[in-house]
Design a protein around this motif. Sequence first.
Motif, PDB file in Angstrom:
ATOM      1  N   ARG A 183     -18.958 -14.221  34.117  1.00  0.00           N
ATOM      2  CA  ARG A 183     -18.461 -14.791  32.869  1.00  0.00           C
ATOM      3  C   ARG A 183     -19.126 -16.133  32.584  1.00  0.00           C
ATOM      4  O   ARG A 183     -19.381 -16.490  31.445  1.00  0.00           O
ATOM      5  N   GLU A 184     -19.371 -16.915  33.630  1.00  0.00           N
ATOM      6  CA  GLU A 184     -20.019 -18.207  33.478  1.00  0.00           C
ATOM      7  C   GLU A 184     -21.386 -18.150  34.151  1.00  0.00           C
ATOM      8  O   GLU A 184     -21.478 -17.818  35.331  1.00  0.00           O
ATOM      9  N   TRP A 185     -22.436 -18.450  33.402  1.00  0.00           N
ATOM     10  CA  TRP A 185     -23.756 -18.528  34.018  1.00  0.00           C
ATOM     11  C   TRP A 185     -24.436 -19.835  33.640  1.00  0.00           C
ATOM     12  O   TRP A 185     -25.635 -19.961  33.545  1.00  0.00           O
ATOM     13  N   ASP A 186     -23.621 -20.855  33.485  1.00  0.00           N
ATOM     14  CA  ASP A 186     -24.080 -22.234  33.440  1.00  0.00           C
ATOM     15  C   ASP A 186     -22.919 -23.085  33.943  1.00  0.00           C
ATOM     16  O   ASP A 186     -21.856 -22.573  34.258  1.00  0.00           O
ATOM     17  N   SER A 187     -23.136 -24.373  34.045  1.00  0.00           N
ATOM     18  CA  SER A 187     -22.129 -25.229  34.676  1.00  0.00           C
ATOM     19  C   SER A 187     -21.136 -25.840  33.689  1.00  0.00           C
ATOM     20  O   SER A 187     -20.371 -26.731  34.057  1.00  0.00           O
ATOM     21  N   GLU A 188     -21.148 -25.365  32.447  1.00  0.00           N
ATOM     22  CA  GLU A 188     -20.341 -26.007  31.407  1.00  0.00           C
ATOM     23  C   GLU A 188     -18.863 -26.112  31.776  1.00  0.00           C
ATOM     24  O   GLU A 188     -18.222 -27.124  31.496  1.00  0.00           O
ATOM     25  N   HIS A 189     -18.312 -25.077  32.393  1.00  0.00           N
ATOM     26  CA  HIS A 189     -16.894 -25.092  32.732  1.00  0.00           C
ATOM     27  C   HIS A 189     -16.654 -25.277  34.233  1.00  0.00           C
ATOM     28  O   HIS A 189     -15.553 -25.076  34.721  1.00  0.00           O
ATOM     29  N   MET A 190     -17.681 -25.645  34.961  1.00  0.00           N
ATOM     30  CA  MET A 190     -17.571 -25.868  36.387  1.00  0.00           C
ATOM     31  C   MET A 190     -17.639 -27.362  36.699  1.00  0.00           C
ATOM     32  O   MET A 190     -18.072 -28.162  35.877  1.00  0.00           O
ATOM     33  N   TYR A 191     -17.235 -27.713  37.904  1.00  0.00           N
ATOM     34  CA  TYR A 191     -17.341 -29.104  38.318  1.00  0.00           C
ATOM     35  C   TYR A 191     -18.812 -29.487  38.422  1.00  0.00           C
ATOM     36  O   TYR A 191     -19.599 -28.810  39.070  1.00  0.00           O
ATOM     37  N   GLU A 192     -19.171 -30.566  37.778  1.00  0.00           N
ATOM     38  CA  GLU A 192     -20.529 -31.075  37.878  1.00  0.00           C
ATOM     39  C   GLU A 192     -20.470 -32.593  37.979  1.00  0.00           C
ATOM     40  O   GLU A 192     -20.051 -33.268  37.045  1.00  0.00           O
ATOM     41  N   PRO A 193     -20.871 -33.138  39.119  1.00  0.00           N
ATOM     42  CA  PRO A 193     -20.813 -34.597  39.287  1.00  0.00           C
ATOM     43  C   PRO A 193     -21.734 -35.298  38.306  1.00  0.00           C
ATOM     44  O   PRO A 193     -22.733 -34.739  37.849  1.00  0.00           O
ATOM     45  N   THR A 194     -21.416 -36.542  38.001  1.00  0.00           N
ATOM     46  CA  THR A 194     -22.226 -37.321  37.066  1.00  0.00           C
ATOM     47  C   THR A 194     -23.124 -38.317  37.777  1.00  0.00           C
ATOM     48  O   THR A 194     -23.918 -39.003  37.132  1.00  0.00           O
ATOM     49  N   SER A 195     -23.009 -38.404  39.110  1.00  0.00           N
ATOM     50  CA  SER A 195     -23.861 -39.292  39.898  1.00  0.00           C
ATOM     51  C   SER A 195     -23.891 -38.793  41.332  1.00  0.00           C
ATOM     52  O   SER A 195     -23.021 -38.016  41.758  1.00  0.00           O
ATOM     53  N   TYR A 196     -24.873 -39.243  42.086  1.00  0.00           N
ATOM     54  CA  TYR A 196     -24.935 -38.880  43.499  1.00  0.00           C
ATOM     55  C   TYR A 196     -23.753 -39.463  44.267  1.00  0.00           C
ATOM     56  O   TYR A 196     -23.239 -38.851  45.200  1.00  0.00           O
ATOM     57  N   ALA A 197     -23.324 -40.633  43.872  1.00  0.00           N
ATOM     58  CA  ALA A 197     -22.181 -41.262  44.542  1.00  0.00           C
ATOM     59  C   ALA A 197     -20.945 -40.373  44.420  1.00  0.00           C
ATOM     60  O   ALA A 197     -20.208 -40.168  45.385  1.00  0.00           O
ATOM     61  N   GLN A 198     -20.735 -39.836  43.242  1.00  0.00           N
ATOM     62  CA  GLN A 198     -19.589 -38.950  43.028  1.00  0.00           C
ATOM     63  C   GLN A 198     -19.756 -37.644  43.794  1.00  0.00           C
ATOM     64  O   GLN A 198     -18.811 -37.139  44.404  1.00  0.00           O
ATOM     65  N   ALA A 199     -20.954 -37.101  43.778  1.00  0.00           N
ATOM     66  CA  ALA A 199     -21.208 -35.834  44.470  1.00  0.00           C
ATOM     67  C   ALA A 199     -21.011 -35.957  45.969  1.00  0.00           C
ATOM     68  O   ALA A 199     -20.485 -35.042  46.619  1.00  0.00           O
ATOM     69  N   ASP A 200     -21.432 -37.075  46.537  1.00  0.00           N
ATOM     70  CA  ASP A 200     -21.384 -37.243  47.988  1.00  0.00           C
ATOM     71  C   ASP A 200     -20.036 -37.726  48.497  1.00  0.00           C
ATOM     72  O   ASP A 200     -19.645 -37.407  49.624  1.00  0.00           O
ATOM     73  N   SER A 201     -19.308 -38.480  47.682  1.00  0.00           N
ATOM     74  CA  SER A 201     -18.040 -39.055  48.146  1.00  0.00           C
ATOM     75  C   SER A 201     -16.820 -38.231  47.745  1.00  0.00           C
ATOM     76  O   SER A 201     -15.786 -38.294  48.413  1.00  0.00           O
ATOM     77  N   ASN A 202     -16.956 -37.462  46.667  1.00  0.00           N
ATOM     78  CA  ASN A 202     -15.785 -36.730  46.176  1.00  0.00           C
ATOM     79  C   ASN A 202     -16.188 -35.345  45.690  1.00  0.00           C
ATOM     80  O   ASN A 202     -16.024 -35.001  44.513  1.00  0.00           O
ATOM     81  N   PRO A 203     -16.735 -34.507  46.571  1.00  0.00           N
ATOM     82  CA  PRO A 203     -17.188 -33.178  46.136  1.00  0.00           C
ATOM     83  C   PRO A 203     -16.020 -32.261  45.775  1.00  0.00           C
ATOM     84  O   PRO A 203     -15.076 -32.118  46.541  1.00  0.00           O
ATOM     85  N   GLN A 204     -16.079 -31.677  44.605  1.00  0.00           N
ATOM     86  CA  GLN A 204     -15.030 -30.761  44.147  1.00  0.00           C
ATOM     87  C   GLN A 204     -15.679 -29.495  43.586  1.00  0.00           C
ATOM     88  O   GLN A 204     -15.318 -29.014  42.525  1.00  0.00           O
ATOM     89  N   TRP A 205     -16.638 -28.969  44.313  1.00  0.00           N
ATOM     90  CA  TRP A 205     -17.416 -27.847  43.812  1.00  0.00           C
ATOM     91  C   TRP A 205     -16.526 -26.658  43.464  1.00  0.00           C
ATOM     92  O   TRP A 205     -15.637 -26.282  44.220  1.00  0.00           O
ATOM     93  N   THR A 206     -16.786 -26.084  42.314  1.00  0.00           N
ATOM     94  CA  THR A 206     -16.026 -24.925  41.851  1.00  0.00           C
ATOM     95  C   THR A 206     -16.241 -23.746  42.796  1.00  0.00           C
ATOM     96  O   THR A 206     -17.370 -23.471  43.213  1.00  0.00           O
ATOM     97  N   ASN A 207     -15.168 -23.060  43.131  1.00  0.00           N
ATOM     98  CA  ASN A 207     -15.238 -21.902  44.016  1.00  0.00           C
ATOM     99  C   ASN A 207     -15.851 -20.723  43.257  1.00  0.00           C
ATOM    100  O   ASN A 207     -15.269 -20.217  42.299  1.00  0.00           O
ATOM    101  N   THR A 208     -17.012 -20.273  43.690  1.00  0.00           N
ATOM    102  CA  THR A 208     -17.701 -19.168  43.015  1.00  0.00           C
ATOM    103  C   THR A 208     -17.542 -17.848  43.762  1.00  0.00           C
ATOM    104  O   THR A 208     -18.178 -16.856  43.403  1.00  0.00           O
ATOM    105  N   SER A 209     -16.711 -17.836  44.799  1.00  0.00           N
ATOM    106  CA  SER A 209     -16.544 -16.628  45.614  1.00  0.00           C
ATOM    107  C   SER A 209     -15.258 -15.876  45.295  1.00  0.00           C
ATOM    108  O   SER A 209     -14.822 -15.027  46.074  1.00  0.00           O
ATOM    109  N   VAL A 210     -14.639 -16.172  44.170  1.00  0.00           N
ATOM    110  CA  VAL A 210     -13.388 -15.525  43.785  1.00  0.00           C
ATOM    111  C   VAL A 210     -13.692 -14.169  43.161  1.00  0.00           C
ATOM    112  O   VAL A 210     -13.433 -13.909  41.997  1.00  0.00           O
ATOM    113  N   CYS A 211     -14.244 -13.258  43.966  1.00  0.00           N
ATOM    114  CA  CYS A 211     -14.709 -11.976  43.464  1.00  0.00           C
ATOM    115  C   CYS A 211     -13.967 -10.825  44.123  1.00  0.00           C
ATOM    116  O   CYS A 211     -13.786 -10.801  45.340  1.00  0.00           O
ATOM    117  N   ASN A 212     -13.551  -9.870  43.324  1.00  0.00           N
ATOM    118  CA  ASN A 212     -12.992  -8.629  43.824  1.00  0.00           C
ATOM    119  C   ASN A 212     -14.138  -7.642  43.967  1.00  0.00           C
ATOM    120  O   ASN A 212     -14.814  -7.321  43.002  1.00  0.00           O
TER     121      ASN A 212
END
Length: 368
Positions: A183-212
Amino acid sequence: MAFPRSSRHSIRAFTLVELLVVIAIIGILMALLLPAVQAAREAARRNQCKNNVKQIALGCALHVDTHGYFPSGGWGYKWTGDPTRGYGEGQPGSWMYNILAYVEEGARRDLGKDTMPGTAAYQEALREVNQSPVGLFHCPTRRGPQASKGYWPTLSTEHSSMRALAQTGLAKSDYAANSGDSREWDSEHMYEPTSYAQADSNPQWTNTSVCNVAPGFRNSNAQFCQTGVMYYHSELKPVRIADGTSKTYLVGEKYLFPDGYEGASASNAPGFTWGDNESMYMGYDWDNHRVAYRPGVSLISNPEFYQPRQDTPGFDSYGAFGSAHSGGLSMAMCDGSVQFVSYDIEPTTHAALANRLDGSVMSIQDGQ
């Protein structure tokens, strides 16, 4: 008195009518031969394009041999490739950026490797990479390896200089990775950090393994499930391709309407498309990923947006595979083989070949 006959022989010249007849015959012959010449040239361009897809697939295979997983699709449209971040899910750039070292473009991949993000040297390295096209990623029927105008409105702190860079031209690609039937094939509705500091200190990556993975299941309720091969924040190992590497798409030619070949520097400019507006090294986005089906859209009543098709003036689809060639396109499978996919392939077969784990083990020939 008799006069001697002249020893000169009379010379007969062409008349104007005869000359015009010869010119007309030459013109007719050229008109008859021109289609054959053009067909031969197109056949050569098509073979070159197919070879590009093959080389890209081999680059992906070498990446798998080295790292144990397929190239990552990156973080999203706010980011571009970064030589300081290595490979895998920690790399914000695209799958194309991740295979540069495996398609004889390692020097390009290493530009800026010893610099610090945010410095002038780092920004200059990013500029050079993102404005330098690579012939391997261009179909010669469509356009040559040239920088095209772009529109990159939203970027991370470290890569914000790309916004102005897009106005003067970006390196782009005519090929896209398989994002399955997600359904999603870009990051528009997924978590995307705005800086490396945010990515490294507070990772909240969207779970992409929610597959039946039940046979025949379509992920209509699993919004972020990624059924493709190279996708958002990914490190997919070959063993996770449940349907088999020879039965699953890897990379193919992407659809692009002719109006957009030269690019556009604004979203309201003629020729603009969201499927080709940013750099080929940008993270997970429509520019470098395509799908074969999207849950919620009927394969029977409305397949046009996701069905592969030849580039068509006036028809913009940033979701589909396609090409500038007649009849069909080249698609690499995950085992490295390259297949011809007809524009008339059955939508259900096309979708099944894109989904690596739906249990529908089909071949391209099943849908012809």
